[in-house]
Motif scaffolding. Sequence first.
Motif, PDB file in Angstrom:
ATOM      1  N   ALA A 119       0.866  -1.197   0.000  1.00  0.00           N
ATOM      2  CA  ALA A 119       0.000   0.000   0.000  1.00  0.00           C
ATOM      3  C   ALA A 119       0.897   1.241   0.000  1.00  0.00           C
ATOM      4  O   ALA A 119       1.626   1.467   0.964  1.00  0.00           O
ATOM      5  CB  ALA A 119      -0.884  -0.026   1.243  1.00  0.00           C
ATOM      6  N   GLY A 120       0.831   2.026  -1.084  1.00  0.00           N
ATOM      7  CA  GLY A 120       1.765   3.141  -1.255  1.00  0.00           C
ATOM      8  C   GLY A 120       3.049   2.575  -1.848  1.00  0.00           C
ATOM      9  O   GLY A 120       4.128   2.666  -1.278  1.00  0.00           O
ATOM     10  N   CYS A 121       2.893   1.962  -3.043  1.00  0.00           N
ATOM     11  CA  CYS A 121       3.978   1.133  -3.614  1.00  0.00           C
ATOM     12  C   CYS A 121       4.995   1.941  -4.402  1.00  0.00           C
ATOM     13  O   CYS A 121       6.013   1.400  -4.830  1.00  0.00           O
ATOM     14  CB  CYS A 121       3.375   0.069  -4.523  1.00  0.00           C
ATOM     15  N   SER A 122       4.687   3.221  -4.663  1.00  0.00           N
ATOM     16  CA  SER A 122       5.562   4.070  -5.471  1.00  0.00           C
ATOM     17  C   SER A 122       5.922   3.375  -6.811  1.00  0.00           C
ATOM     18  O   SER A 122       5.047   2.777  -7.425  1.00  0.00           O
ATOM     19  CB  SER A 122       6.799   4.468  -4.663  1.00  0.00           C
ATOM     20  N   THR A 123       7.180   3.401  -7.219  1.00  0.00           N
ATOM     21  CA  THR A 123       7.540   2.944  -8.570  1.00  0.00           C
ATOM     22  C   THR A 123       7.776   1.432  -8.671  1.00  0.00           C
ATOM     23  O   THR A 123       8.369   0.956  -9.639  1.00  0.00           O
ATOM     24  CB  THR A 123       8.792   3.711  -9.062  1.00  0.00           C
ATOM     25  N   GLY A 124       7.360   0.680  -7.671  1.00  0.00           N
ATOM     26  CA  GLY A 124       7.329  -0.789  -7.817  1.00  0.00           C
ATOM     27  C   GLY A 124       8.434  -1.566  -7.112  1.00  0.00           C
ATOM     28  O   GLY A 124       8.356  -2.793  -7.021  1.00  0.00           O
ATOM     29  N   GLN A 125       9.461  -0.868  -6.611  1.00  0.00           N
ATOM     30  CA  GLN A 125      10.567  -1.625  -5.996  1.00  0.00           C
ATOM     31  C   GLN A 125      10.088  -2.443  -4.793  1.00  0.00           C
ATOM     32  O   GLN A 125      10.574  -3.546  -4.572  1.00  0.00           O
ATOM     33  CB  GLN A 125      11.693  -0.673  -5.575  1.00  0.00           C
ATOM     34  N   GLU A 126       9.157  -1.903  -4.022  1.00  0.00           N
ATOM     35  CA  GLU A 126       8.678  -2.641  -2.839  1.00  0.00           C
ATOM     36  C   GLU A 126       7.894  -3.899  -3.231  1.00  0.00           C
ATOM     37  O   GLU A 126       8.239  -5.003  -2.779  1.00  0.00           O
ATOM     38  CB  GLU A 126       7.852  -1.721  -1.935  1.00  0.00           C
ATOM     39  N   TRP A 162       0.317 -23.670  -4.907  1.00  0.00           N
ATOM     40  CA  TRP A 162       0.295 -22.314  -4.352  1.00  0.00           C
ATOM     41  C   TRP A 162      -0.091 -21.287  -5.404  1.00  0.00           C
ATOM     42  O   TRP A 162       0.247 -21.440  -6.582  1.00  0.00           O
ATOM     43  CB  TRP A 162       1.681 -21.956  -3.785  1.00  0.00           C
ATOM     44  N   THR A 163      -0.779 -20.236  -4.964  1.00  0.00           N
ATOM     45  CA  THR A 163      -0.990 -19.073  -5.830  1.00  0.00           C
ATOM     46  C   THR A 163      -0.588 -17.836  -5.020  1.00  0.00           C
ATOM     47  O   THR A 163      -0.777 -17.806  -3.802  1.00  0.00           O
ATOM     48  CB  THR A 163      -2.455 -18.913  -6.293  1.00  0.00           C
ATOM     49  N   VAL A 164      -0.025 -16.872  -5.707  1.00  0.00           N
ATOM     50  CA  VAL A 164       0.462 -15.661  -5.025  1.00  0.00           C
ATOM     51  C   VAL A 164      -0.107 -14.434  -5.732  1.00  0.00           C
ATOM     52  O   VAL A 164      -0.050 -14.326  -6.957  1.00  0.00           O
ATOM     53  CB  VAL A 164       2.009 -15.601  -5.063  1.00  0.00           C
ATOM     54  N   GLU A 165      -0.647 -13.530  -4.933  1.00  0.00           N
ATOM     55  CA  GLU A 165      -1.143 -12.255  -5.487  1.00  0.00           C
ATOM     56  C   GLU A 165      -0.511 -11.132  -4.688  1.00  0.00           C
ATOM     57  O   GLU A 165      -0.545 -11.164  -3.450  1.00  0.00           O
ATOM     58  CB  GLU A 165      -2.647 -12.147  -5.268  1.00  0.00           C
ATOM     59  N   ILE A 166       0.016 -10.149  -5.405  1.00  0.00           N
ATOM     60  CA  ILE A 166       0.596  -8.989  -4.712  1.00  0.00           C
ATOM     61  C   ILE A 166      -0.050  -7.718  -5.278  1.00  0.00           C
ATOM     62  O   ILE A 166       0.446  -7.140  -6.256  1.00  0.00           O
ATOM     63  CB  ILE A 166       2.135  -8.972  -4.873  1.00  0.00           C
ATOM     64  N   PRO A 167      -1.178  -7.301  -4.696  1.00  0.00           N
ATOM     65  CA  PRO A 167      -1.738  -6.026  -5.136  1.00  0.00           C
ATOM     66  C   PRO A 167      -0.784  -4.898  -4.726  1.00  0.00           C
ATOM     67  O   PRO A 167      -0.226  -4.933  -3.631  1.00  0.00           O
ATOM     68  CB  PRO A 167      -3.078  -5.916  -4.384  1.00  0.00           C
ATOM     69  N   ALA A 168      -0.570  -3.947  -5.640  1.00  0.00           N
ATOM     70  CA  ALA A 168       0.346  -2.828  -5.360  1.00  0.00           C
ATOM     71  C   ALA A 168      -0.401  -1.553  -5.704  1.00  0.00           C
ATOM     72  O   ALA A 168      -0.842  -1.388  -6.845  1.00  0.00           O
ATOM     73  CB  ALA A 168       1.603  -2.968  -6.207  1.00  0.00           C
ATOM     74  N   SER A 169      -0.588  -0.677  -4.711  1.00  0.00           N
ATOM     75  CA  SER A 169      -1.448   0.483  -4.977  1.00  0.00           C
ATOM     76  C   SER A 169      -0.765   1.787  -4.607  1.00  0.00           C
ATOM     77  O   SER A 169       0.116   1.839  -3.755  1.00  0.00           O
ATOM     78  CB  SER A 169      -2.750   0.338  -4.196  1.00  0.00           C
ATOM     79  N   ASP A 170      -1.227   2.842  -5.278  1.00  0.00           N
ATOM     80  CA  ASP A 170      -0.711   4.192  -5.000  1.00  0.00           C
ATOM     81  C   ASP A 170      -1.767   5.199  -5.471  1.00  0.00           C
ATOM     82  O   ASP A 170      -2.705   4.820  -6.176  1.00  0.00           O
ATOM     83  CB  ASP A 170       0.625   4.409  -5.737  1.00  0.00           C
ATOM     84  N   ILE A 171      -1.568   6.475  -5.068  1.00  0.00           N
ATOM     85  CA  ILE A 171      -2.484   7.505  -5.590  1.00  0.00           C
ATOM     86  C   ILE A 171      -1.844   8.280  -6.720  1.00  0.00           C
ATOM     87  O   ILE A 171      -2.437   9.221  -7.232  1.00  0.00           O
ATOM     88  CB  ILE A 171      -2.883   8.591  -4.544  1.00  0.00           C
ATOM     89  N   ASN A 172      -0.643   7.926  -7.082  1.00  0.00           N
ATOM     90  CA  ASN A 172       0.054   8.712  -8.086  1.00  0.00           C
ATOM     91  C   ASN A 172       0.167   7.869  -9.371  1.00  0.00           C
ATOM     92  O   ASN A 172       0.834   6.837  -9.391  1.00  0.00           O
ATOM     93  CB  ASN A 172       1.430   9.066  -7.501  1.00  0.00           C
ATOM     94  N   HIS A 223      -5.355   3.311  -5.614  1.00  0.00           N
ATOM     95  CA  HIS A 223      -6.202   3.320  -4.414  1.00  0.00           C
ATOM     96  C   HIS A 223      -5.761   4.483  -3.548  1.00  0.00           C
ATOM     97  O   HIS A 223      -4.565   4.613  -3.264  1.00  0.00           O
ATOM     98  CB  HIS A 223      -6.030   2.049  -3.576  1.00  0.00           C
ATOM     99  N   ASN A 224      -6.713   5.273  -3.126  1.00  0.00           N
ATOM    100  CA  ASN A 224      -6.414   6.310  -2.140  1.00  0.00           C
ATOM    101  C   ASN A 224      -6.673   5.698  -0.768  1.00  0.00           C
ATOM    102  O   ASN A 224      -7.792   5.249  -0.499  1.00  0.00           O
ATOM    103  CB  ASN A 224      -7.337   7.509  -2.397  1.00  0.00           C
ATOM    104  N   LEU A 225      -5.675   5.689   0.089  1.00  0.00           N
ATOM    105  CA  LEU A 225      -5.815   5.036   1.395  1.00  0.00           C
ATOM    106  C   LEU A 225      -6.834   5.742   2.292  1.00  0.00           C
ATOM    107  O   LEU A 225      -7.207   5.208   3.321  1.00  0.00           O
ATOM    108  CB  LEU A 225      -4.457   4.961   2.094  1.00  0.00           C
ATOM    109  N   GLU A 226      -7.270   6.917   1.858  1.00  0.00           N
ATOM    110  CA  GLU A 226      -8.284   7.620   2.640  1.00  0.00           C
ATOM    111  C   GLU A 226      -9.683   7.068   2.425  1.00  0.00           C
ATOM    112  O   GLU A 226     -10.599   7.379   3.163  1.00  0.00           O
ATOM    113  CB  GLU A 226      -8.299   9.081   2.198  1.00  0.00           C
ATOM    114  N   THR A 227      -9.863   6.279   1.363  1.00  0.00           N
ATOM    115  CA  THR A 227     -11.208   5.791   1.069  1.00  0.00           C
ATOM    116  C   THR A 227     -11.440   4.439   1.735  1.00  0.00           C
ATOM    117  O   THR A 227     -10.524   3.843   2.291  1.00  0.00           O
ATOM    118  CB  THR A 227     -11.417   5.631  -0.457  1.00  0.00           C
TER     119      THR A 227
END
Length: 301
Positions: A119-126, A162-172, A223-227
């Motif tokens: 949450a707040g993943c910026s340019t993807g490195q995380e 196994w299945t793996v999902e990594i949602p990555a979100s930001d407001i930018n 995703h805006n974390l405020e919502t």
Amino acid sequence: MSSPAVAIQLSDAEMRLLQTIVYQERGMYFDARRTHCLRDRLQKRLRECRMESFYSYYRLLLSPGGRQELMNLLEDLTINETSFFRNKAQLELFHKHILDDIIRAKQQESNFQLRIWSAGCSTGQEPYTIAMLVADALAYHQLRMPSRPDALWPKPLVPPPWTVEIPASDINYTVLRAGQEGTYNEHHMSSVDYAYRLRYFDKVGERYAVKKAIKELVHFDFHNLETEFLPQSNDVIFCRNVMMYFDEAEQRRLVEKFYRCLTPGGYLLVGHAESLLGLTDKFTMVYRNSGTAYKRIEVSQ
Ligand SMILES: C[S@@+](CC[C@H](N)C(=O)[O-])C[C@H]1O[C@@H](n2cnc3c(N)ncnc32)[C@H](O)[C@@H]1O
């Protein structure tokens, strides 16, 4: 020769009005320590819009036609600093203990789905760091399971079932596009050791492209974390170096939302300079070799 840009006077009253808009839109509060940051970005936006007063800029932001400029300002205000393998002690805790704990528990329940939200993943490195660590942890777990023959070749990154999902979100949107592209220069790669570069990246010209199999695990989204509409059913949430830009009331609301977005016994990982202390009693701190995380406490009915 062009003359240096002259700073336009920003009164305290104008500053308060603009601080309020930013807070209402994004929950970001620029307190006394950080007003200089807001002031610099506002001066830049005013110059780009060729406006001569902050009050007229404020009126523009409130007008129906000013929506795009409001988005430009908010993008300029977000701080996107990030890196691969940021906060190694915490990642060690995640890799060696948290993932191990979750994988064993799931194996026992025959639940083979892992979901980890950046949450707040910026340019993807995380999120890509998370994907590499999860792939390693599952491969290691598979090695310790002699009963399961390694029938598939080439070995899939995520061993079935196994299945793996990594949602990555930001407001930018700009950083989300960069994450989706998933190519990085030598400077970005400085914290990635050679074993990881070889396993999980392809060299394309001067840049490193994240391999397709890793990219397929990560899904970038706005995703805006405020919502209230946030990714649900996560085993782990990484929200690092994001909450520090919110005021205390907004941080409390966010931690409450994270509690609901986690599966029972799930973990929340926040930044090195952030803490849940004084914000909630619904998590317990886990600490190992300077790495910290917060585990969701289950309340018995
Ligand atoms: C300093 S970066 C941290 C990136 C990464 N988590 C890390 O620790 O390396 C903060 C990110 O949070 C995002 N952000 C700020 N406010 C947000 C909000 N309300 N909702 C979602 N993302 C937000 C910013 O756009 C930025 O990309």
